[in-house]
Write an enzyme that holds these catalytic residues in place. Structure first.
Site, PDB file in Angstrom:
ATOM      1  N   HIS A 307      29.912 -26.749  31.580  1.00 25.98           N
ATOM      2  CA  HIS A 307      31.170 -25.966  31.672  1.00 25.98           C
ATOM      3  C   HIS A 307      30.780 -24.514  30.835  1.00 25.98           C
ATOM      4  O   HIS A 307      30.686 -24.848  29.900  1.00 25.98           O
ATOM      5  CB  HIS A 307      32.529 -26.468  31.220  1.00 25.98           C
ATOM      6  CG  HIS A 307      33.616 -26.057  31.731  1.00 25.98           C
ATOM      7  ND1 HIS A 307      34.360 -24.874  31.195  1.00 25.98           N
ATOM      8  CD2 HIS A 307      34.458 -26.192  32.887  1.00 25.98           C
ATOM      9  CE1 HIS A 307      35.316 -24.373  31.693  1.00 25.98           C
ATOM     10  NE2 HIS A 307      35.801 -25.310  32.644  1.00 25.98           N
ATOM     11  N   ASP A 364      35.691 -30.118  37.957  1.00 27.26           N
ATOM     12  CA  ASP A 364      35.425 -29.669  39.320  1.00 27.26           C
ATOM     13  C   ASP A 364      34.516 -30.532  40.011  1.00 27.26           C
ATOM     14  O   ASP A 364      34.725 -31.004  41.414  1.00 27.26           O
ATOM     15  CB  ASP A 364      34.560 -28.341  39.325  1.00 27.26           C
ATOM     16  CG  ASP A 364      35.630 -27.182  38.759  1.00 27.26           C
ATOM     17  OD1 ASP A 364      36.614 -27.136  39.007  1.00 27.26           O
ATOM     18  OD2 ASP A 364      35.002 -26.530  37.633  1.00 27.26           O
TER      19      ASP A 364
END
Length: 428
Positions: A307, A364
């Protein structure tokens, strides 16, 4: 004694206050920089090192994997709360009492009907239109049906506007989906909870009764909570920037939707599924792609791993991983793409290469899996993200307006031509 930061330029020294946040974050206050230095500015592309505001809404520590809304850990909220309660918390600062939550829900329901003329705007889009483009346009169009600007000095006006957008936005998301699928537009059912009502608007067919699946409701509720706010990201900053001109709530959120649409922001979960599809088309050998990801000479990278902000792990991923497994188990879906996803996640979580680099599956990755399992088409993934982010955008817009923040107006470092004379056509 308060701390000071010293800046020295061409032998001249300037002092600036040092501010300390409630979580001991340190910021140098340079709002007087241009004035005291006769025009010196800072250069910070992407504002990676710049705090654009003071905010009491969300705390994020990427190094330690911490995410809190109004002081409450994301883990505890996802476990003990629901999306509507979290929305109230973000927007109004405190968890609601039972009575406050019931009133909030009723007031949202009262304002949820969308003007029939909005359908005419929707009819103007082809079925091929991307849902995010449709959603941004319809949200902006709400200003035409609510022309009176919000009086931010009035708690009643502000509350009414908040309820309107929370009531109408799920309808617009559902309509964008049903437009793409060629389904008749559905209205809400006020006998249902906020998330349950949205699910029914999305998936109900006109020729059969819709049966609610509690596992699906719980998973989607958690996903919306996890996406509800994330500090000063691209779309949230956009909402605050647009709102700083005193643009209305609907217009500001429409701008946030457009910012979220970009593949580097809200489109990440879509990129995950597209990657998994590509692996399937190439024979489904995910081990091959694990090797490609580890090869420094290969440009391939695994989407949905690691991330930009979290340098350790994404705390949201740990929560939604469990929900994803529950959804897949409950629905019993046989899908080679989801099998590839499971394989990739298992390998990455056990492989020392990924562990040593903190390249864990992020929110995600798992949200894309859940949306696919629910039969939501890939172009709708980002619209689902927008529904989750809505209360955060509202809270940030409200905070910015109540704090009377100045209009956003960044500076630049000019690197173009210096003054030069105009040339006629003959001289060019």
């Amino acid at each position: 004694m308060s701390k000071k930061a010293i800046l020295e330029v061409d032998g001249k020294r300037y002092e600036f206050p040092v501010l300390i946040g409630t979580e001991n974050e340190i910021a140098i206050d340079i709002k007087a920089l241009r004035g005291v230095t006769n025009g010196i500015t800072t250069l910070d592309p992407g504002f990676k090192n710049t705090s654009s505001c003071e905010s009491a809404i969300t705390f994020l520590d990427g190094e330690k994997g911490i995410l809190r809304y109004r002081g409450y850990s994301i883990e505890e909220l996802a476990d003990k709360s629901d999306f509507l309660e979290v929305a109230y918390l973000l927007i109004f600062g405190e968890l609601p009492t039972e009575e406050q939550k019931l009133k909030f829900h009723r007031d949202i329901q009262k304002t949820s009907l969308v003007d029939e003329d909005i359908k005419k705007i929707l009819d103007g889009f082809p079925k091929s239109a991307h849902p995010m483009g449709v959603l941004s346009a319809l949200t902006s169009a709400l200003t035409a049906f609510n022309p009176k600007s919000v009086n931010v000095e009035s708690e009643e006006d502000m509350y009414r506007a908040i309820c309107k957008i929370l009531g109408k936005f799920p309808v617009l998301v559902a309509w964008a989906y049903r437009k793409e699928e060629g389904l008749p537009l559905a209205y809400g059912d006020n006998s249902l909870g906020y998330v349950e009502n949205f699910i029914k608007m999305m998936f109900e067919l006109p020729n059969e009764e819709y049966k609610m699946n509690p596992v699906v409701v719980d998973a989607l509720d958690k996903l919306l909570i996890l996406h509800a706010d994330h500090e000063q990201n691209c779309s949230t900053s956009t909402v605050r920037v647009v709102g700083s001109s005193h643009a209305g709530l609907f217009a500001s959120i429409s701008a946030g939707i457009s910012a979220l649409w970009g593949p580097l922001h809200g489109g990440a979960n879509q990129a995950v599924i597209e990657m998994l599809e590509a692996i399937k088309e190439d024979g489904g050998d995910y081990q091959k792609y694990i090797a490609k990801a580890k090869d420094k000479n290969d440009p391939f990278r695994l989407m949905g791993f690691g991330h930009r902000v979290y340098k350790n792990f994404d705390p949201r991923a740990n929560i939604i991983k469990v929900a994803a497994e529950e959804v897949l188990a409950d629905l019993g879906i046989d899908d080679p793409v989801l099998d590839i996803a499971r394989g990739l996640a298992k390998e990455a979580l056990s492989d020392e290469y990924f562990k040593s680099r903190n390249l864990y599956p992020n929110v995600d990755f798992y949200s894309g899996i859940i949306y696919r399992a629910l039969g939501i088409p890939v172009p709708m993934f980002t619209a689902m993200f927008a529904l989750g982010r809505l209360p955060g955008w509202i809270a940030q817009w409200k905070e910015m307006r109540l704090r009377k923040e100045p209009i956003s107006r960044p500076r630049q470092l000019y690197i173009g031509e210096t003054l030069r004379p105009f040339k006629s056509f003959e001289e060019r």
